[in-house]
Scaffold this motif. Structure first.
Motif, PDB file in Angstrom:
ATOM      1  N   TYR A 105       0.863  -1.183   0.000  1.00 30.80           N
ATOM      2  CA  TYR A 105       0.000   0.000   0.000  1.00 30.80           C
ATOM      3  C   TYR A 105       0.903   1.238   0.000  1.00 30.80           C
ATOM      4  O   TYR A 105       1.655   1.468   0.950  1.00 30.80           O
ATOM      5  CB  TYR A 105      -0.903  -0.004   1.236  1.00 30.80           C
ATOM      6  CG  TYR A 105      -1.876   1.154   1.302  1.00 30.80           C
ATOM      7  CD1 TYR A 105      -3.060   1.115   0.574  1.00 30.80           C
ATOM      8  CD2 TYR A 105      -1.606   2.271   2.079  1.00 30.80           C
ATOM      9  CE1 TYR A 105      -3.963   2.169   0.638  1.00 30.80           C
ATOM     10  CE2 TYR A 105      -2.503   3.328   2.145  1.00 30.80           C
ATOM     11  CZ  TYR A 105      -3.671   3.267   1.423  1.00 30.80           C
ATOM     12  OH  TYR A 105      -4.557   4.322   1.471  1.00 30.80           O
ATOM     13  N   LYS A 106       0.851   1.982  -1.076  1.00 26.57           N
ATOM     14  CA  LYS A 106       1.745   3.128  -1.286  1.00 26.57           C
ATOM     15  C   LYS A 106       3.199   2.663  -1.159  1.00 26.57           C
ATOM     16  O   LYS A 106       3.636   1.804  -1.895  1.00 26.57           O
ATOM     17  CB  LYS A 106       1.400   4.251  -0.312  1.00 26.57           C
ATOM     18  CG  LYS A 106       0.014   4.842  -0.562  1.00 26.57           C
ATOM     19  CD  LYS A 106      -0.269   6.010   0.370  1.00 26.57           C
ATOM     20  CE  LYS A 106      -1.648   6.594   0.087  1.00 26.57           C
ATOM     21  NZ  LYS A 106      -1.998   7.708   0.981  1.00 26.57           N
ATOM     22  N   PHE A 153      -4.402  -3.070   8.497  1.00 30.62           N
ATOM     23  CA  PHE A 153      -4.788  -1.685   8.212  1.00 30.62           C
ATOM     24  C   PHE A 153      -3.837  -0.706   8.902  1.00 30.62           C
ATOM     25  O   PHE A 153      -3.390   0.289   8.308  1.00 30.62           O
ATOM     26  CB  PHE A 153      -6.225  -1.461   8.682  1.00 30.62           C
ATOM     27  CG  PHE A 153      -6.850  -0.192   8.178  1.00 30.62           C
ATOM     28  CD1 PHE A 153      -7.436  -0.140   6.929  1.00 30.62           C
ATOM     29  CD2 PHE A 153      -6.854   0.948   8.961  1.00 30.62           C
ATOM     30  CE1 PHE A 153      -8.017   1.025   6.464  1.00 30.62           C
ATOM     31  CE2 PHE A 153      -7.430   2.119   8.515  1.00 30.62           C
ATOM     32  CZ  PHE A 153      -8.018   2.167   7.255  1.00 30.62           C
ATOM     33  N   LEU A 156       0.011  -0.972   7.534  1.00 29.40           N
ATOM     34  CA  LEU A 156       0.219  -0.319   6.242  1.00 29.40           C
ATOM     35  C   LEU A 156      -0.218   1.144   6.251  1.00 29.40           C
ATOM     36  O   LEU A 156      -0.115   1.817   5.226  1.00 29.40           O
ATOM     37  CB  LEU A 156      -0.543  -1.071   5.147  1.00 29.40           C
ATOM     38  CG  LEU A 156      -0.106  -2.524   4.911  1.00 29.40           C
ATOM     39  CD1 LEU A 156      -0.989  -3.184   3.866  1.00 29.40           C
ATOM     40  CD2 LEU A 156       1.357  -2.599   4.477  1.00 29.40           C
ATOM     41  N   MET A 158      -3.189   2.508   6.289  1.00 29.87           N
ATOM     42  CA  MET A 158      -4.147   2.664   5.185  1.00 29.87           C
ATOM     43  C   MET A 158      -5.221   3.683   5.528  1.00 29.87           C
ATOM     44  O   MET A 158      -5.447   4.017   6.689  1.00 29.87           O
ATOM     45  CB  MET A 158      -4.800   1.312   4.866  1.00 29.87           C
ATOM     46  CG  MET A 158      -3.846   0.246   4.381  1.00 29.87           C
ATOM     47  SD  MET A 158      -4.637  -1.377   4.195  1.00 29.87           S
ATOM     48  CE  MET A 158      -5.818  -1.002   2.884  1.00 29.87           C
ATOM     49  N   ASN A 159      -5.896   4.150   4.492  1.00 31.00           N
ATOM     50  CA  ASN A 159      -7.086   4.985   4.607  1.00 31.00           C
ATOM     51  C   ASN A 159      -8.180   4.370   3.745  1.00 31.00           C
ATOM     52  O   ASN A 159      -7.897   3.840   2.658  1.00 31.00           O
ATOM     53  CB  ASN A 159      -6.821   6.422   4.156  1.00 31.00           C
ATOM     54  CG  ASN A 159      -5.891   7.163   5.097  1.00 31.00           C
ATOM     55  OD1 ASN A 159      -6.103   7.158   6.304  1.00 31.00           O
ATOM     56  ND2 ASN A 159      -4.847   7.761   4.552  1.00 31.00           N
ATOM     57  N   LEU A 165      -4.956  -1.181  -2.768  1.00 35.34           N
ATOM     58  CA  LEU A 165      -4.105  -2.139  -2.072  1.00 35.34           C
ATOM     59  C   LEU A 165      -3.648  -3.168  -3.092  1.00 35.34           C
ATOM     60  O   LEU A 165      -4.473  -3.845  -3.711  1.00 35.34           O
ATOM     61  CB  LEU A 165      -4.881  -2.817  -0.942  1.00 35.34           C
ATOM     62  CG  LEU A 165      -4.195  -3.978  -0.212  1.00 35.34           C
ATOM     63  CD1 LEU A 165      -2.960  -3.494   0.544  1.00 35.34           C
ATOM     64  CD2 LEU A 165      -5.163  -4.664   0.734  1.00 35.34           C
TER      65      LEU A 165
END
Length: 405
Positions: A105-106, A153, A156, A158-159, A165
């Protein structure tokens, strides 16, 4: 025996002429009470941990799970479907594909487990009811979505609906040579976040089974395992036996207890080791009774001599001091059992002793009292006391009549 018990009771309740014996007697009762409290509290904490783990893993694990006895997957063909359908009492059969994969993720990535499930997975309950953000949705229109474990979540950072993902998985059709073509990559957006316990939601994401088929290059009917919900939980043992019978030795049919066997086994072994260790501690605590009875025998030499002159049998005199030792031990033991019960009750109701760990499921130490632990503790008190009381009781028979009359 009644007379020996009566005499022992009189000796136990009477105030000793030697103040030191009274002090040792009080200390002995306190030590045994404390050892009993430790027994009850620690065993109840282990019971609480086992109950907690069982409840959490019962959320994660289906009521019944069918998996191949060998290998990572099996072919879920019409023949197997018919065999399963022939067993009465089954409510839901959900298919699953599960394997390790890399989540990216990113600029962050981690290794976790991807679990592909069919649309009826939510009917099993369990994880589908543990969504803390978003919702449990496998598709949005024609686009696949992922339900992400809270630990993943957070790991990583995450948003929701912010960026895709990526899931990386080795190409099964190619020999691994550590090049870009050896890795298959698919991407999707998260639809929700579930939370159960960190060991699970710290590595799992749940996606549609079609997504995992494409990612892992599985055939349409290749599956890792099947998850089953039944109409009546009381029939689980019967249904499990029937499924194992019709499917044969090529498959494992496991209930929730068997699916979490290793975790529960570890807790039970720790509880057994704790019981053994506490039994030795209790035996050491009971040595106070040995020294106390030895001093009481010295104090009661004249009484012993009188009993012998009156024709008392050796067994009668021994029973007097054994019963007295048991009375001392049981006084401390009963006090300890009552206080142990009260402490566990208060902890269970109010949770005043905290774990002080941020990643735990509960804030306070879980406890669950089991009457068998109380019986085991009481039995341990009696056995240990009888062992240590026998020696000073035997020494009482060596009293010299000429010196004590």
């Amino acid at each position: 025996m009644k007379l020996a018990l009566k005499v022992a009771g009189k000796y136990f309740l009477s105030k000793k002429r030697n103040l030191f014996i009274n002090i040792i007697s009080a200390i002995t009762v306190i030590v045994i009470a404390l050892a009993t409290i430790a027994f009850i509290v620690l065993l109840s904490v282990f019971n609480g941990l086992e109950a907690l783990m069982r409840s959490q893993y019962n959320i994660l694990n289906p009521e019944l799970k069918i998996s191949p006895a060998k290998g990572k997957f099996f072919v879920y063909d019409e023949k197997i479907k018919q065999k399963i359908a022939s067993v009465a009492g089954i409510k839901v059969v959900s298919e699953a594909i599960e394997d390790d994969a890399v989540f990216r993720y990113k600029d962050r990535q981690m290794v976790g487990k991807i679990k592909g499930v069919t649309n009826n997975f939510a009917e099993l309950g369990g994880i589908a009811k543990q969504v803390r953000a978003g919702e449990f949705r496998l598709y949005e229109g024609d686009y696949a979505r992922a339900v992400v474990g809270l630990g993943v979540f957070q790991m990583l950072t995450m948003n929701m609906a912010d960026d895709v993902l990526e899931i990386w998985y080795p190409n099964r059709k190619q020999k691994i040579s550590m090049t870009e073509k050896d890795i298959r990559k698919l991407a999707l957006l998260p639809s929700g976040v579930f939370e159960v316990e960190y060991e699970h939601d710290g590595k799992y994401i749940i996606v549609p089974i079609e997504f995992t088929e494409e990612l892992m290059q599985y055939q349409h009917n290749e599956r890792s395992y099947l998850e089953i919900a039944v109409k009546d939980k009381k029939l689980i043992p019967t249904i499990q036996k029937e499924l194992q019978k019709v499917l044969g030795s090529d498959f494992l049919v496991q209930n929730q207890e068997e699916q979490q066997y290793e975790i529960l086994r570890a807790i039970r072994i720790e509880k057994l080791v704790t019981r053994i260790a506490l039994s030795f501690v209790f035996l050491i605590a009971c040595f106070n009774i040995f020294f106390l009875l030895s001093m009481i025998v010295i104090e009661k030499r004249k009484d012993i001599a009188v009993w012998q002159v009156l024709g008392a049998e050796k067994g009668f005199i021994q029973k007097i001091f054994i019963w007295q030792g048991l009375m001392i031990a049981l006084t401390g033991g009963i006090i300890g059992l009552i206080l142990g019960y009260l402490l566990c009750f208060l902890q269970e109701k109010y949770g005043f002793v905290k774990m002080n760990i941020t990643s735990t499921i509960v804030d306070a130490y879980p406890v669950r009292m089991d009457w068998l632990d109380f019986v085991f503790t009481f039995f341990t008190i009696v056995v240990c006391t009888w062992i240590v009381a026998w020696f000073p009781a035997k020494n009482a028979l060596k009293t010299d009549l000429r010196e004590n009359l």
